[in-house]
Enzyme design. Structure first.
Site, PDB file in Angstrom:
ATOM      1  N   ARG A  50     -12.610 -27.744   8.878  1.00  0.00           N
ATOM      2  CA  ARG A  50     -12.602 -29.178   8.582  1.00  0.00           C
ATOM      3  C   ARG A  50     -13.904 -29.868   8.987  1.00  0.00           C
ATOM      4  NH1 ARG A  50      -7.640 -31.544   8.184  1.00  0.00           N
ATOM      5  NH2 ARG A  50      -6.799 -29.932   9.537  1.00  0.00           N
ATOM      6  N   TYR A  59       1.738 -33.952   4.123  1.00  0.00           N
ATOM      7  CA  TYR A  59       1.690 -34.380   5.524  1.00  0.00           C
ATOM      8  C   TYR A  59       1.668 -35.893   5.679  1.00  0.00           C
ATOM      9  CZ  TYR A  59      -0.497 -29.680   5.846  1.00  0.00           C
ATOM     10  OH  TYR A  59      -0.801 -28.355   5.745  1.00  0.00           O
ATOM     11  N   CYS A  97       6.010 -34.701 -11.333  1.00  0.00           N
ATOM     12  CA  CYS A  97       7.385 -35.185 -11.333  1.00  0.00           C
ATOM     13  C   CYS A  97       7.931 -35.030  -9.914  1.00  0.00           C
ATOM     14  CB  CYS A  97       8.219 -34.387 -12.320  1.00  0.00           C
ATOM     15  SG  CYS A  97       7.497 -34.401 -13.948  1.00  0.00           S
TER      16      CYS A  97
HETATM   17  C1  PLP Z   1      -7.254 -23.045   9.904  1.00  0.00           C
HETATM   18  C2  PLP Z   1      -7.970 -22.210  10.867  1.00  0.00           C
HETATM   19  C3  PLP Z   1      -9.264 -22.551  11.276  1.00  0.00           C
HETATM   20  C4  PLP Z   1      -9.973 -23.790  10.818  1.00  0.00           C
HETATM   21  O1  PLP Z   1      -9.345 -24.923  11.262  1.00  0.00           O
HETATM   22  P1  PLP Z   1      -9.997 -26.380  11.056  1.00  0.00           P
HETATM   23  O2  PLP Z   1      -8.988 -27.286  11.637  1.00  0.00           O
HETATM   24  O3  PLP Z   1     -10.211 -26.539   9.606  1.00  0.00           O
HETATM   25  O4  PLP Z   1     -11.268 -26.390  11.808  1.00  0.00           O
HETATM   26  C5  PLP Z   1      -9.898 -21.699  12.159  1.00  0.00           C
HETATM   27  N1  PLP Z   1      -9.305 -20.573  12.610  1.00  0.00           N
HETATM   28  C6  PLP Z   1      -8.061 -20.211  12.235  1.00  0.00           C
HETATM   29  C7  PLP Z   1      -7.487 -18.952  12.765  1.00  0.00           C
HETATM   30  C8  PLP Z   1      -7.352 -21.020  11.372  1.00  0.00           C
HETATM   31  O5  PLP Z   1      -6.118 -20.670  11.006  1.00  0.00           O
END
Ligand code: PLP
Length: 421
Positions: free
Chosen positions: A275, A314, A341
């Site tokens: 993210r 969410y 839908c």
């Molecule tokens: C989803 C995930 C990430 C990344 O998470 P962010 O919140 O997008 O930074 C990193 N490591 C693992 C194991 C994940 O499942």
């Protein structure tokens, strides 16, 4: 105020050859942020960010991150294949999965990826799957309970399916050391989308202390600690953004207080951000195609939750800018909807926006991570295109939109229908 990284004029130019909806990405923003992340952790010699591929599996974007030293964090066969196809090798790939199929362990091992075991039982499962325990191995930790910081409870690891207890981890390290493993890593993901500079430093402190205990209990050589993902972004205009430089300094402080005195100053710090690396540098561009006045005011768009599912699933907030109306007063209240839908298919509910006219282009912010990649085909909706807004202002199609042929590709109904479009 949240400002889109693209203007109405640019979008009007792009839609001449790429129809809406599409996700667009900001190369300049991606580069500036990746460079900052690199600098924030430059104090740690072995530092590496393994970009969480699931957040945005577009090869063009991953290749940009690669220029800043990023590796790939993969969680499935196809993500491993993507990383391999892009030329990532060996320890440039982290394989953090759970409920992992044997063939995925085999492929990860074949690539020489670092395997991160989600559970104690996977020690045996891995050995049965690949025939040995790799020299470098990582285990995922779950402390249980709730994860608290100064501003309250962040998340609930006690309810999460991931990771193993400290006792299991100690036992796993002992067993794998006896079976020839030489370099050990520790991984944990304990809170998601944390919009605070406190999370990584606190997590780092907890994992560094765990590393010292594990080393003392088992005598293994802990060579890296993976802080995983969870560093958040401000989805709402009021939230302040995280400061990655401050976060890096917080982790450094914990490192110097805990690991250095324990004689573990050689340990590498890894991250697996998705993210934070990509979220703010993507937007979903959609056109308002309908307006509807019943008990509420609705704007119907040509994108839907199949292009961006976070609001529907969410209830997540994604800021919306009506392109070209950035400076007009937000004196209308709308539900901004897609065409599924499904009544949850709303990008915004009771959102104050400028008056929207049919044909206006909406920019839905912060779709660079967990946006396109969470897309699906419900209602026969097709996945959109992805466009890169390059640093020089030009644009490039980096993934075409799906066509009906893609949708029908997984079955053969040539017996039933003769002239498939
Ligand atoms: C989803 C995930 C990430 C990344 O998470 P962010 O919140 O997008 O930074 C990193 N490591 C693992 C194991 C994940 O499942």
């Amino acid at each position: 105020m949240k400002k889109p990284f693209v203007t109405l004029e640019k979008i009007q130019e792009i839609v001449k050859d790429i129809p809406t909806p599409f996700h667009i990405y900001d190369e300049k923003g991606i580069r500036e942020n990746a460079s900052q992340v690199k600098q924030a952790f430059a104090w740690n010699t072995g530092f590496r960010e393994y970009f969480a591929v699931k957040a945005n599996p577009n090869p063009y974007l991953i290749n940009i991150l690669r220029e800043y030293g990023c590796g790939c964090d993969c969680s499935s066969m196809t993500e491993l294949m993507l990383a391999a196809e892009l030329g990532f090798k060996g320890e440039e790939i982290m394989f953090s999965s759970n409920a992992t199929p044997a063939e995925e362990y085999r492929y990860a091992a074949q690539l020489g990826a670092i395997i991160n075991l989600d559970d104690f039982t996977h020690v045996q499962f891995l050995e049965e799957s690949i025939g040995y325990i790799p020299r470098t191995i990582c285990c995922r930790y779950n402390p249980g309970g709730v994860y608290e910081m100064s501003n309250g409870i962040m998340d609930n690891p006690g309810d999460a399916k991931y990771g193993m207890t400290e006792r299991q981890m100690t036992e796993a390290f002992r067993i794998m050391k006896n079976k020839g493993a030489e370099k050990f890593g520790i991984h944990a993901f304990l809170a998601s989308n944390t919009v605070t500079n406190e999370y990584y430093p606190k997590l780092a402190g907890d994992l560094f202390r765990l590393a010292v205990r594990l080393k003392e209990a088992t005598g293994v050589n802990v060579t890296f600690i993976n802080l995983s993902g969870g560093v958040g972004i401000p989805y709402t205009p009021e939230q302040p953004a995280n400061d990655i430089v401050e976060i890096g300094q917080g982790v450094k402080k914990a490192f110097e207080e805990i690991l250095v005195p324990a004689g573990m100053g050689h340990v590498a710090v890894y991250t697996e951000m998705g993210r934070f690396m990509m979220g703010p540098y993507g937007g979903l561009v959609t056109q308002a195609v309908h307006e509807k006045h019943i008990y509420k005011e609705y704007i119907g768009c040509d994108a839907c939750a199949a292009n961006l599912m976070r609001p529907a699933v969410y209830g997540s907030y994604h800021h919306i800018t009506v392109l070209g109306k950035e400076n007009q007063p937000c004196d209308h209240k709308y539900d901004v909807t897609g065409s599924l839908c499904e009544n949850s298919d709303k990008f915004a509910i009771d959102r104050k926006l400028p008056r929207i006219d049919k044909g206006d282009y909406l920019f839905i912010h912060d779709t660079g991570a967990h946006g396109y990649s969470m897309g699906y085909q419900y209602n026969g909706k097709l996945r959109s295109a992805e466009v890169l807004l390059k640093a020089d202002g030009s644009h490039r199609l980096i993934r075409r939109a799906e066509t009906p042929r893609d949708y029908f590709a997984t079955f053969d109904f040539s017996d039933i229908v003769k002239n498939l479009i």
